[in-house]
Design a protein around this motif. Structure first.
Motif, PDB file in Angstrom:
ATOM      1  N   GLY A  11      15.210 -21.136 -13.231  1.00  0.00           N
ATOM      2  CA  GLY A  11      14.308 -19.994 -13.084  1.00  0.00           C
ATOM      3  C   GLY A  11      13.109 -20.274 -13.626  1.00  0.00           C
ATOM      4  N   PHE A  12      12.602 -21.559 -13.771  1.00  0.00           N
ATOM      5  CA  PHE A  12      11.266 -21.921 -14.245  1.00  0.00           C
ATOM      6  C   PHE A  12      10.503 -22.409 -12.744  1.00  0.00           C
ATOM      7  CE2 PHE A  12      13.769 -22.379 -18.072  1.00  0.00           C
ATOM      8  CZ  PHE A  12      12.745 -21.716 -19.062  1.00  0.00           C
ATOM      9  N   GLU A  14       7.311 -22.382 -12.015  1.00  0.00           N
ATOM     10  CA  GLU A  14       6.023 -23.209 -12.202  1.00  0.00           C
ATOM     11  C   GLU A  14       6.286 -24.825 -12.327  1.00  0.00           C
ATOM     12  OE1 GLU A  14       3.268 -21.827 -15.147  1.00  0.00           O
ATOM     13  OE2 GLU A  14       3.144 -19.774 -14.145  1.00  0.00           O
ATOM     14  N   ALA A  15       7.323 -24.955 -13.097  1.00  0.00           N
ATOM     15  CA  ALA A  15       7.736 -26.444 -13.274  1.00  0.00           C
ATOM     16  C   ALA A  15       8.428 -26.652 -12.088  1.00  0.00           C
ATOM     17  CB  ALA A  15       8.956 -26.356 -14.461  1.00  0.00           C
ATOM     18  N   PHE A  16       9.138 -26.098 -11.283  1.00  0.00           N
ATOM     19  CA  PHE A  16       9.746 -26.383 -10.087  1.00  0.00           C
ATOM     20  C   PHE A  16       8.604 -26.817  -9.079  1.00  0.00           C
ATOM     21  CE2 PHE A  16      12.025 -24.580  -5.926  1.00  0.00           C
ATOM     22  CZ  PHE A  16      12.485 -25.982  -5.685  1.00  0.00           C
ATOM     23  N   GLU A  17       7.490 -26.125  -9.081  1.00  0.00           N
ATOM     24  CA  GLU A  17       6.539 -26.332  -8.015  1.00  0.00           C
ATOM     25  C   GLU A  17       5.762 -27.644  -8.540  1.00  0.00           C
ATOM     26  OE1 GLU A  17       5.518 -25.155  -5.268  1.00  0.00           O
ATOM     27  OE2 GLU A  17       5.027 -22.797  -5.305  1.00  0.00           O
ATOM     28  N   THR A  18       5.677 -27.769  -9.915  1.00  0.00           N
ATOM     29  CA  THR A  18       5.016 -29.001 -10.129  1.00  0.00           C
ATOM     30  C   THR A  18       5.928 -30.309  -9.683  1.00  0.00           C
ATOM     31  OG1 THR A  18       4.127 -28.083 -12.068  1.00  0.00           O
ATOM     32  CG2 THR A  18       4.509 -30.463 -12.236  1.00  0.00           C
ATOM     33  N   ASP A  36      22.218 -24.939 -10.412  1.00  0.00           N
ATOM     34  CA  ASP A  36      21.735 -24.180 -11.662  1.00  0.00           C
ATOM     35  C   ASP A  36      20.232 -23.841 -11.288  1.00  0.00           C
ATOM     36  OD1 ASP A  36      24.185 -24.439 -12.809  1.00  0.00           O
ATOM     37  OD2 ASP A  36      23.589 -25.241 -14.554  1.00  0.00           O
ATOM     38  N   TYR A  37      19.888 -23.132 -10.573  1.00  0.00           N
ATOM     39  CA  TYR A  37      18.395 -22.799 -10.079  1.00  0.00           C
ATOM     40  C   TYR A  37      18.146 -21.158 -10.943  1.00  0.00           C
ATOM     41  CZ  TYR A  37      20.258 -25.372  -6.387  1.00  0.00           C
ATOM     42  OH  TYR A  37      20.838 -26.413  -5.728  1.00  0.00           O
ATOM     43  N   LYS A  46      12.710 -16.001  -7.627  1.00  0.00           N
ATOM     44  CA  LYS A  46      11.494 -16.577  -6.881  1.00  0.00           C
ATOM     45  C   LYS A  46      12.013 -18.055  -6.635  1.00  0.00           C
ATOM     46  CE  LYS A  46       6.554 -16.987  -7.477  1.00  0.00           C
ATOM     47  NZ  LYS A  46       5.317 -16.549  -8.363  1.00  0.00           N
ATOM     48  N   VAL A  47      12.797 -18.645  -7.704  1.00  0.00           N
ATOM     49  CA  VAL A  47      13.157 -20.023  -7.385  1.00  0.00           C
ATOM     50  C   VAL A  47      14.298 -19.985  -6.163  1.00  0.00           C
ATOM     51  CG1 VAL A  47      14.517 -21.904  -8.259  1.00  0.00           C
ATOM     52  CG2 VAL A  47      12.632 -20.814  -9.761  1.00  0.00           C
TER      53      VAL A  47
END
Length: 259
Positions: A11-12, A14-18, A36-37, A46-47
């Motif tokens: 569920g993070f 911004e970290a995923f986008e990075t 585990d999204y 959103k993820v």
């Protein structure tokens, strides 16, 4: 051709986008997401929507998305409590659900991320008047109304993916089966294995699920852990570290590296 691999986004967004900025989608390159999204972070829906969109853009053989234990638990919870809405009597049989609002989502962060503002407000206004089972049943009803298509997509996620060199899975496999591992590995083990495998195997096993801080014995470690043989673990404890490690495999050189 390169393969990019990551796991335990939780569920993070911004970290995923990075982490996605480190992925090269050109040519025959592939992205593997090992489950585990959802849960822990504020942006579970959103993820998932981002992952689904990537599959729609690049195809499901270029963006391979596997099932994790958090997705499996949520789907099991949905299936069990959806039945309460159809059969109000006999709710005691549903108390064994693994994913409950009171346990996995006590602060309603995951639920909030899936529901519209109107439906989340409707749920919080009702919850004080509902029993625990009724709270879960009402949450499921609203979730299916607001995110039914997304949840249906999630239900079809595979549990593993095998290449000529790797076996990719959320948690692990029954390696004692050797080349017949698939015959002796249950889906429950694929998403829930908690023992760390080490040593030589006939293919490289890439997994998440167990934090690399725990595996390494270093509480501050947040990178990829390898036994130097056939095993790579990718869970960098994103809820604490704020980062998602990315493992890159270059098929031409046969080498791995952390991006």
């Amino acid at each position: 051709m390169k393969r990019f691999m990551m796991s335990d986004i939780h569920g993070f967004y911004e970290a995923f986008e990075t982490a996605l900025n480190k992925v090269d989608f050109s040519g025959e390159n592939q992205l593997f997401l090992l489950g585990d999204y959802i849960d822990y972070g504020p942006d579970s829906r959103k993820v998932l929507e981002k992952i689904k969109a990537l599959q729609e853009i690049y195809g499901s053989q270029k963006v391979i998305t596997l099932m994790g234990n958090h997705e499996k638990a949520l789907l099991d919870w949905l299936e069990e409590y959806a039945d309460i809405n159809r059969h109000i009597c006999g709710v005691e049989q549903y108390r064994d659900a693994e994913w409950l609002l009171s346990d996995a989502d006590g602060d309603y962060g995951t639920l909030r991320s899936f529901l519209s503002a109107r439906h989340f407000r409707e749920f919080t206004e009702k919850e004080a008047r509902l029993s625990g089972d009724s709270q879960n049943a009402e949450a499921v009803r609203l979730l299916l109304e607001d995110a039914g298509e997304l949840l249906a997509w999630m239900r079809h996620l595979p549990y593993y993916y095998e290449t000529e060199r790797q076996i990719l899975v959320h948690a692990g496999i029954a390696e004692w089966g050797g080349e017949d591992w698939l015959c002796v590995t249950s889906e429950a083990l694929m998403v829930g294995k908690t023992t760390v495998s080490r040593g030589n195997f006939y293919k490289d096993v890439i997994a998440g699920h167990i934090s690399t801080a725990k595996i390494s014995g270093d509480r501050t470690y947040d990178g990829i852990w390898s036994d130097g043989s056939s095993h790579y673990y990718l869970d960098g404890t994103t809820w604490r570290s704020g980062k998602i490690p990315v493992l890159e495999y270059d098929a031409e050189t046969g080498r791995y590296r952390e991006r």
